[in-house]
Design a protein around this motif. Structure first.
Motif, PDB file in Angstrom:
ATOM      1  N   SER A 102       0.866  -1.376   0.140  1.00  0.00           N
ATOM      2  CA  SER A 102      -0.103   0.044   0.069  1.00  0.00           C
ATOM      3  C   SER A 102       0.885   1.182   0.060  1.00  0.00           C
ATOM      4  N   GLY A 103       2.202   1.093   0.059  1.00  0.00           N
ATOM      5  CA  GLY A 103       2.928   2.178   0.059  1.00  0.00           C
ATOM      6  C   GLY A 103       3.643   2.676  -1.386  1.00  0.00           C
ATOM      7  N   LEU A 104       3.370   1.824  -2.289  1.00  0.00           N
ATOM      8  CA  LEU A 104       3.847   2.057  -3.443  1.00  0.00           C
ATOM      9  C   LEU A 104       2.852   2.605  -4.468  1.00  0.00           C
ATOM     10  N   PRO A 105       3.099   3.227  -5.345  1.00  0.00           N
ATOM     11  CA  PRO A 105       2.000   3.945  -6.140  1.00  0.00           C
ATOM     12  C   PRO A 105       1.200   3.017  -6.809  1.00  0.00           C
ATOM     13  N   THR A 106       0.159   3.238  -7.283  1.00  0.00           N
ATOM     14  CA  THR A 106      -0.714   2.186  -8.240  1.00  0.00           C
ATOM     15  C   THR A 106      -0.342   1.971  -9.587  1.00  0.00           C
ATOM     16  N   GLY A 107       0.563   3.097 -10.241  1.00  0.00           N
ATOM     17  CA  GLY A 107       1.066   3.025 -11.284  1.00  0.00           C
ATOM     18  C   GLY A 107       1.478   4.442 -11.924  1.00  0.00           C
ATOM     19  N   PRO A 108       1.978   4.599 -13.293  1.00  0.00           N
ATOM     20  CA  PRO A 108       2.657   5.927 -13.649  1.00  0.00           C
ATOM     21  C   PRO A 108       1.404   6.970 -13.364  1.00  0.00           C
ATOM     22  N   ASP A 109       0.291   6.716 -13.378  1.00  0.00           N
ATOM     23  CA  ASP A 109      -0.865   7.554 -13.610  1.00  0.00           C
ATOM     24  C   ASP A 109      -1.155   7.948 -12.190  1.00  0.00           C
ATOM     25  N   TYR A 125       8.168  11.699   5.688  1.00  0.00           N
ATOM     26  CA  TYR A 125       9.182  10.815   5.966  1.00  0.00           C
ATOM     27  C   TYR A 125       9.047  10.158   7.476  1.00  0.00           C
ATOM     28  N   GLN A 126       8.502  10.969   8.381  1.00  0.00           N
ATOM     29  CA  GLN A 126       8.528  10.490   9.858  1.00  0.00           C
ATOM     30  C   GLN A 126       7.109   9.546   9.865  1.00  0.00           C
ATOM     31  N   ARG A 127       6.024   9.817   8.967  1.00  0.00           N
ATOM     32  CA  ARG A 127       4.871   8.860   8.959  1.00  0.00           C
ATOM     33  C   ARG A 127       5.167   7.696   8.403  1.00  0.00           C
ATOM     34  N   GLU A 177      16.569   1.177  13.258  1.00  0.00           N
ATOM     35  CA  GLU A 177      16.547   2.490  12.726  1.00  0.00           C
ATOM     36  C   GLU A 177      17.111   2.224  11.212  1.00  0.00           C
ATOM     37  N   GLU A 178      18.046   1.741  10.927  1.00  0.00           N
ATOM     38  CA  GLU A 178      18.782   1.485   9.615  1.00  0.00           C
ATOM     39  C   GLU A 178      17.864   0.844   8.812  1.00  0.00           C
ATOM     40  N   THR A 179      17.327  -0.373   9.241  1.00  0.00           N
ATOM     41  CA  THR A 179      16.439  -1.209   8.302  1.00  0.00           C
ATOM     42  C   THR A 179      15.076  -0.198   8.101  1.00  0.00           C
ATOM     43  N   THR A 180      14.475   0.601   9.107  1.00  0.00           N
ATOM     44  CA  THR A 180      13.210   1.241   8.973  1.00  0.00           C
ATOM     45  C   THR A 180      13.953   2.296   7.555  1.00  0.00           C
ATOM     46  N   MET A 181      14.924   2.927   7.824  1.00  0.00           N
ATOM     47  CA  MET A 181      15.179   3.832   6.842  1.00  0.00           C
ATOM     48  C   MET A 181      15.345   3.219   5.412  1.00  0.00           C
ATOM     49  N   ASN A 182      15.916   2.114   5.323  1.00  0.00           N
ATOM     50  CA  ASN A 182      16.114   1.290   4.087  1.00  0.00           C
ATOM     51  C   ASN A 182      14.696   1.059   3.279  1.00  0.00           C
ATOM     52  N   PHE A 183      13.919   0.716   4.255  1.00  0.00           N
ATOM     53  CA  PHE A 183      12.219   0.470   3.698  1.00  0.00           C
ATOM     54  C   PHE A 183      12.006   1.561   3.103  1.00  0.00           C
ATOM     55  N   VAL A 184      12.037   2.886   3.675  1.00  0.00           N
ATOM     56  CA  VAL A 184      11.519   4.180   3.377  1.00  0.00           C
ATOM     57  C   VAL A 184      12.185   4.548   2.161  1.00  0.00           C
ATOM     58  N   ALA A 185      13.430   4.059   2.000  1.00  0.00           N
ATOM     59  CA  ALA A 185      14.188   4.693   0.811  1.00  0.00           C
ATOM     60  C   ALA A 185      14.005   3.764  -0.388  1.00  0.00           C
ATOM     61  N   LEU A 186      13.746   2.529  -0.250  1.00  0.00           N
ATOM     62  CA  LEU A 186      13.340   1.827  -1.194  1.00  0.00           C
ATOM     63  C   LEU A 186      11.813   2.217  -1.670  1.00  0.00           C
ATOM     64  N   GLU A 187      11.059   2.249  -0.688  1.00  0.00           N
ATOM     65  CA  GLU A 187       9.553   2.824  -1.217  1.00  0.00           C
ATOM     66  C   GLU A 187       9.829   4.027  -1.960  1.00  0.00           C
ATOM     67  N   ASP A 188      10.430   5.068  -1.615  1.00  0.00           N
ATOM     68  CA  ASP A 188      10.441   6.215  -2.578  1.00  0.00           C
ATOM     69  C   ASP A 188      11.065   5.969  -3.710  1.00  0.00           C
ATOM     70  N   ALA A 189      12.269   5.495  -3.657  1.00  0.00           N
ATOM     71  CA  ALA A 189      12.954   5.037  -4.911  1.00  0.00           C
ATOM     72  C   ALA A 189      12.124   4.357  -6.070  1.00  0.00           C
ATOM     73  N   PHE A 230       9.985  -7.300  -0.836  1.00  0.00           N
ATOM     74  CA  PHE A 230       9.903  -8.341  -0.320  1.00  0.00           C
ATOM     75  C   PHE A 230      11.321  -9.218   0.042  1.00  0.00           C
ATOM     76  N   ALA A 231      11.942  -9.002  -1.180  1.00  0.00           N
ATOM     77  CA  ALA A 231      13.389  -9.826  -1.193  1.00  0.00           C
ATOM     78  C   ALA A 231      14.362  -8.905   0.047  1.00  0.00           C
ATOM     79  N   PHE A 232      14.409  -7.659   0.069  1.00  0.00           N
ATOM     80  CA  PHE A 232      15.004  -6.876   0.835  1.00  0.00           C
ATOM     81  C   PHE A 232      14.499  -7.502   2.435  1.00  0.00           C
ATOM     82  N   ALA A 233      13.107  -7.653   2.394  1.00  0.00           N
ATOM     83  CA  ALA A 233      12.687  -7.802   3.756  1.00  0.00           C
ATOM     84  C   ALA A 233      13.375  -9.398   4.244  1.00  0.00           C
ATOM     85  N   ARG A 234      13.311 -10.250   3.561  1.00  0.00           N
ATOM     86  CA  ARG A 234      13.955 -11.518   3.712  1.00  0.00           C
ATOM     87  C   ARG A 234      15.436 -11.418   4.103  1.00  0.00           C
ATOM     88  N   GLN A 235      16.071 -10.474   3.219  1.00  0.00           N
ATOM     89  CA  GLN A 235      17.386 -10.456   3.578  1.00  0.00           C
ATOM     90  C   GLN A 235      17.963  -9.805   5.113  1.00  0.00           C
TER      91      GLN A 235
END
Length: 199
Positions: free
Chosen positions: A92-99, A127-129, A154-166, A188-193
């Protein structure tokens, strides 16, 4: 004078017009006149509901926080297992698509960070949310033993947000090499790692 319910609907319509006009023109060149044209109103009519363009953009950003923050947290809280909570948060944090106009304009706020105090505050608030959602899920999973975090929370949290945004930025930019499905799979792969598998 418009009735309160009518006035609130008009404000919501203007926020949607700002999102659409911002997606078309970009925030740097967006004007109240652009929003007015998109809404089929005069510039003066827009100023009846909002003090200026910044006031309108703050309201548009609030809509983003509602979706990425409040609505996502409601979906997450409906799940019992941390692995399911994480899966829902990622999806639910990712866009639904290009539009996805709302997500597109939120990324434009990121680009404009540093250009004004308003944009800095809005970007930090978003970012805080995002971080709070992921941090709470990771902490719950670590506490009940379902997650065995490899690194600092905290680093894992930051990486999730960074991946979501990127990934989100690539999606709304129309990069066909990074689809919503591929971005979700990669997160999902990052989460497993990271020791916190999403299911």
């Amino acid at each position: 004078m418009p009735r309160p319910r009518t006035q609130e609907k008009r404000r919501l319509d203007l926020v949607e017009a700002a999102l659409q006009a911002g997606a078309d023109r970009g925030l740097r060149s967006l004007s109240l006149a652009d929003v007015a044209r998109r809404a089929g109103l005069t510039r003066g009519a827009v100023l009846y509901y909002f003090d200026d363009l910044d006031d309108l953009l703050v309201e548009a950003h609030r809509a983003g926080i509602q979706r990425i923050g409040d609505q996502r947290d409601e979906l997450v809280s409906a799940e019992a297992e941390p692995s399911r909570k994480l899966a829902v948060a990622i999806t639910s944090g990712l866009p639904t698509g290009p539009d996805d106009a709302l997500m597109r304009i939120l990324y434009e706020f990121d680009v404009l960070a540093g250009s004004s105090e308003l944009h800095d505050v809005l970007v930090q608030r978003m970012y805080q949310r995002q971080a709070a959602t992921y941090r709470d899920i990771l902490a719950a999973g670590a506490e009940d033993g379902s997650f065995r975090l490899v690194g600092d929370i905290e680093e894992t949290t930051m990486n999730f947000v960074a991946l979501e945004d990127a990934y989100g930025l690539h999606i709304v930019a129309g990069n066909r090499l990074i689809t919503v499905e591929r971005a979700r799979a990669a997160m999902f792969a990052f989460a497993r790692q990271a020791g916190c598998p999403a299911a």
